[in-house]
Design a protein around this motif. Structure first.
Motif, short mmCIF file in Angstrom:
data_model
loop_
_atom_site.label_atom_id
_atom_site.label_comp_id
_atom_site.label_asym_id
_atom_site.label_seq_id
_atom_site.Cartn_x
_atom_site.Cartn_y
_atom_site.Cartn_z
N VAL A 255 0.40 8.23 3.81
CA VAL A 255 0.58 6.58 3.31
C VAL A 255 0.08 5.82 4.43
N ILE A 256 -0.70 4.71 4.06
CA ILE A 256 -1.09 3.84 5.00
C ILE A 256 -0.49 2.43 4.56
N SER A 257 -0.11 1.58 5.43
CA SER A 257 0.65 0.37 5.17
C SER A 257 -0.17 -0.55 6.15
N ARG A 258 -0.65 -1.56 5.63
CA ARG A 258 -1.40 -2.55 6.24
C ARG A 258 -1.59 -4.01 5.54
N LYS A 259 -1.79 -4.95 6.23
CA LYS A 259 -2.14 -6.45 5.76
C LYS A 259 -3.42 -6.21 5.17
#
Length: 446
Positions: A255-259
């Protein structure tokens, strides 16, 4: 008295009014009076615990008794491991049987009643298909754009009578939370890497080898230092990559979370396969580096590394089931040799371009905090410097070494022969130069 349930989906705006994307309307009265019992879906299994626990306050036996009474159907009549309704006999699946006091397997009345409910359409005259437990997918429409679907909404709607026992707690449908891991990948050595360049002075085949590695994307790339002037394809590194990541075990995804942009309010979540990517490159100082080969390791399914470089072949990459696979999430730590390869454009066949000796160590975030390790060769838990040959250096930054290891090493005998010839020539020239004067002097003295 309103029986329509309206669910609307909006586009949230930081400034100004939120925009309606679409809505869906559900007729609750139609569901409540439906003969298909659309108030709460009938589950396939009767579980008292877990994520799929029975959530209807009416148990299967009570539901079946009410249906039989309302339809004036004979039954239900429960017997060991079976139940009779009208002239039909139903049995529970073997998985729905429990151990009794004598140690034998038998189905409870709840399991037997549920078996009838899942086949209620088989009952003559009054039987019909009862609504099964499922997730609805409903289209969204905007009143300003009639007839044009604006998306879909997934949901379920349960209706429970107030005069019945209260239902159990609501089902937690929040997304699964990923678990934090840290992958430590140590690049020990390479072998048989293809030689891409020609040496400047000698014309020998050589490569300035280094290895790239990443898991999540281009922003995550890490590189080893460079093993200069490898004449055999061997490279020595002792270099540690450290990759922290969040992982969903159930989906086997990272899982990759970024703006997405600098002005994004919330982070966007994306999921990618749990794969370690390694590449071997040839460093060039005055042009772009040359790509030599790659290796992709699926951390859930990948071949065990070979014990030596000689045993490392392209056969390890076969996907026909002949090569046993392992999971790093179960094994936790593994060391071995794996092949680098490139894919030929014409034949779509793999070509061996090198081999890498690597060690993979997977830790949870808690384990990583208890046993820290530094990147590259730094503290804590530092790695020893590699034992590289003396000829591994940049030739134009080390002129003395270049004279010793390049010119002298390769042209030693040629240089010695030239020096001997020059000395002999000098002696002969000196002899012929001094011979006339010496001869005259000798004559006059006599």
């Amino acid at each position: 008295m309103e029986s329509l349930l309206t669910v609307q989906v909006y586009d949230w705006d930081l400034i100004g009014m939120d925009d309606l994307i679409g809505e869906t309307k559900i007729d609750l009265e139609n569901r409540f009076y439906s003969r298909h019992r659309a108030t709460c879906g009938i589950a396939q299994k009767y579980d008292l615990h877990g994520y799929n626990a029975w959530r209807d306050p009416m148990k299967p036996t009570l539901i079946l008794s009410k249906l039989c009474k309302d339809g004036k159907v004979d039954g239900p009549h429960y017997q060991p491991n079976q139940v009779r309704v009208e002239n039909r006999i139903f049995k529970a699946p073997p998985l729905d049987m429990d151990d009794d006091d004598n140690g034998s397997r038998r189905a409870t009345e709840e399991h037997l009643a549920l078996a009838v409910l899942n086949h209620w359409e088989e009952i003559p005259k009054v039987g019909c298909k009862l609504v099964p437990e499922h997730v609805e997918t409903r289209p969204l429409y905007n009143p300003e754009k009639p007839g044009i679907e604006q998306g879909k909404l997934e949901l379920w709607v349960d209706m429970f009578p107030m005069d019945m026992p209260a239902p159990g707690p609501a089902v937690d449908i929040s997304p699964r939370k990923p678990k934090s891991y840290e992958l430590r990948c140590i690049i020990w050595n390479t072998d048989d890497v293809v030689l891409e360049d020609d040496a400047f002075f000698t014309g020998e085949k050589m490569s300035d080898i280094y290895v790239k590695g990443w898991i999540k994307g281009q922003e995550d790339i890490q590189c080893t230092d460079i093993h200069y002037r490898s004449l055999t394809g061997e490279g020595n590194f002792n270099w540690r990559f450290i990759f922290p990541f969040d992982y969903l075990v159930a989906e086997e995804k990272i899982v990759i979370s970024r703006k997405e942009t600098l002005f994004s309010w919330d982070e966007t979540e994306s999921k990618v396969p749990a794969r370690l990517n390694l590449q071997v490159w040839d460093a060039d100082h005055f042009s772009a580096d040359d790509f030599l080969g790659s290796l992709t390791i699926d951390m859930n399914r990948f071949p065990r590394g070979a014990k030596s470089s000689k045993l490392c072949t392209l056969d390890m990459l076969k996907t026909d089931g002949s090569v046993p696979l392992m999971s790093l999430f179960k094994q936790k730590r593994v060391k071995g040799w794996w092949p680098f390869y490139i894919k030929n454009e014409g034949t779509d066949e793999y070509e061996l371009t090198g081999k890498v000796e690597a060690e993979l160590h997977l830790l949870t975030s808690e384990e990583a905090e208890k046993h820290p390790a530094g990147p590259a060769r730094s503290e804590p838990d530092p790695l020893d410097k590699p034992n590289r040959p003396d000829s591994s250096f940049i030739w134009f930054l080390n002129p003395l070494k270049s004279l010793r290891y390049i010119i002298w090493h390769n042209y030693k005998w040629v240089i010695i022969k030239i020096i001997i010839v020059l000395l002999l020539a000098a002696l002969l020239a000196l002899f012929f130069y001094s011979m006339p004067g010496y001869t005259v002097k000798k004559l006059f003295n006599t």
